[in-house]
Design an enzyme around this catalytic site. Structure first.
Site, PDB file in Angstrom:
ATOM      1  N   ASP A  61       0.820  -1.209   0.000  1.00 27.25           N
ATOM      2  CA  ASP A  61       0.000   0.000   0.000  1.00 27.25           C
ATOM      3  C   ASP A  61       0.857   1.264   0.000  1.00 27.25           C
ATOM      4  OD1 ASP A  61      -2.376  -1.389  -0.078  1.00 27.25           O
ATOM      5  OD2 ASP A  61      -2.681  -1.359   2.089  1.00 27.25           O
ATOM      6  N   ARG A  66       2.727   6.374  -2.812  1.00 33.00           N
ATOM      7  CA  ARG A  66       3.753   7.155  -3.502  1.00 33.00           C
ATOM      8  C   ARG A  66       3.433   7.284  -4.989  1.00 33.00           C
ATOM      9  NH1 ARG A  66       8.789   7.663  -0.645  1.00 33.00           N
ATOM     10  NH2 ARG A  66       8.675   6.725   1.429  1.00 33.00           N
ATOM     11  N   ASP A 137      -4.446   9.917   4.710  1.00 33.56           N
ATOM     12  CA  ASP A 137      -4.697  10.762   5.877  1.00 33.56           C
ATOM     13  C   ASP A 137      -3.666  11.869   6.010  1.00 33.56           C
ATOM     14  OD1 ASP A 137      -2.415   9.402   6.998  1.00 33.56           O
ATOM     15  OD2 ASP A 137      -3.736   7.831   7.731  1.00 33.56           O
ATOM     16  N   ARG A 147       5.055  14.826  24.891  1.00 32.44           N
ATOM     17  CA  ARG A 147       4.218  15.872  25.475  1.00 32.44           C
ATOM     18  C   ARG A 147       2.987  16.056  24.597  1.00 32.44           C
ATOM     19  NH1 ARG A 147       6.268  17.961  30.474  1.00 32.44           N
ATOM     20  NH2 ARG A 147       8.539  17.900  30.371  1.00 32.44           N
ATOM     21  N   LYS A 164      -6.636  18.241  23.387  1.00 35.98           N
ATOM     22  CA  LYS A 164      -5.370  18.164  24.111  1.00 35.98           C
ATOM     23  C   LYS A 164      -4.974  16.704  24.033  1.00 35.98           C
ATOM     24  CE  LYS A 164      -3.099  19.485  28.441  1.00 35.98           C
ATOM     25  NZ  LYS A 164      -3.289  19.986  29.819  1.00 35.98           N
ATOM     26  N   ASP A 166      -2.204  13.611  21.674  1.00 39.47           N
ATOM     27  CA  ASP A 166      -0.991  13.373  20.892  1.00 39.47           C
ATOM     28  C   ASP A 166      -1.123  13.927  19.482  1.00 39.47           C
ATOM     29  OD1 ASP A 166       0.240  12.146  22.992  1.00 39.47           O
ATOM     30  OD2 ASP A 166       0.528  10.202  22.022  1.00 39.47           O
ATOM     31  N   LEU A 201      -5.116   9.642  21.101  1.00 35.47           N
ATOM     32  CA  LEU A 201      -4.894   9.553  22.546  1.00 35.47           C
ATOM     33  C   LEU A 201      -5.212  10.867  23.262  1.00 35.47           C
ATOM     34  CD1 LEU A 201      -1.567   7.491  22.645  1.00 35.47           C
ATOM     35  CD2 LEU A 201      -3.885   6.672  23.071  1.00 35.47           C
TER      36      LEU A 201
END
Length: 284
Positions: A61, A66, A137, A147, A164, A166, A201
């Site tokens: 895939d 590409r 995506d 963080r 807020k 990842d 997350l």
């Protein structure tokens, strides 16, 4: 009648390279003009695309992604051989590659059209914007430091929420079986033009995916003191800064696949492929 066919292969997969050689020999024996090149040289393939009527890919895939970027804004059909692991977008097994080519040359097959997004990267400092096509995506995410970042989301120019987290993913239906799915997003029928918004997350909450109508515009604005990144289809990657915005909307362009299987193939194979999603290094 096909007069010119291109072959794009994964350069680090020996089986993909070998199959490209065999396909070239087959086309030569039939007197059909052809060319072949590495999927990692996509930015150098523009001149070869002229008058090309079909692109054969040998890889996974990732090779298809590409290739699609190399073809656009043209809409040359892609016939793909799965030499990766999962192969949601691929059509043929390596054993069926030559016979599949013969069937297409004989007039068999149908065209499977997939919707794309257009992404516009808008730097906060008024530097020149950049445009991208998105087949799978677009991901705005934290950098190497663990963080969370804040991603403010506007839908159709109206404030929606601030994650807020990842990061956040905006996905097409084609990309719904990839990173978005791993982050808890839904799987869409591949010919859908809807858009998926999925947080990665999220802090202090489970978060949820949102399926948006095809005419939606989604803005993701980065707000962070820390490093953040933008990834388009997993291989166009760049650092972004606080205040930068990524604007996404449906493109008028399509990616076209040549199919030989019945048009219900997606449902017949979906469960098996999702349960066996152990990616090969060559599928990237």
């Amino acid at each position: 009648m096909y007069k010119k066919i291109g072959i794009i292969y994964h350069p680090l997969n020996p089986a993909a390279c070998d199959l490209a050689i065999k396909l070239t020999a087959k086309l030569d024996s039939l007197g059909i003009e052809n060319w072949s090149d590495s999927a990692w040289q996509a930015d150098k393939l523009t001149s070869k695309m002229q008058n090309t009527q079909l692109i054969f890919t040998t890889g996974g895939d990732g090779t298809i992604l590409r290739t699609a970027h190399a073809i656009l804004p043209l809409e040359i059909p892609i016939l793909s051989v799965n030499l990766g692991k999962v192969g949601f977008m691929t059509e043929l097994s390596p054993e069926d590659a030559i016979s599949g080519l013969e069937k297409v040359l004989a007039g068999d097959g149908w065209i499977d059209e997939r919707s794309l997004l257009e992404a516009e990267y808008l730097p906060h400092d008024s530097a020149q914007s950049r445009q991208f096509f998105v087949m799978n995506d677009a991901v705005v995410a934290r950098g190497q430091v663990a963080r969370v970042i804040c991603v403010s989301v506007d839908i159709n120019s109206q404030p929606f929420t601030t994650y807020k987290a990842d990061g956040a993913i905006v996905s097409t239906a084609t990309g719904s079986t990839g990173y978005s799915y791993a982050a808890g997003g839904p799987v869409l029928q591949p010919n859908s033009a809807d858009i998926i918004l999925t947080p990665i997350l999220p802090h202090l909450g489970r978060g949820y995916s949102l399926v948006l109508p095809s005419d939606s515009t989604v803005d993701l604005q980065v707000n962070t003191w820390h490093e953040a990144t933008l990834s388009i289809d997993g291989f166009i990657n760049m650092q972004v800064s606080s205040g930068d915005t990524l604007r996404l909307r449906r493109s008028s362009k399509k990616v076209k696949f040549m199919r030989l299987r019945p048009n219900n193939y997606f449902y017949k194979e979906l469960d098996t492929k999702l349960k066996g999603n152990n990616e090969s290094v060559y599928d990237r």
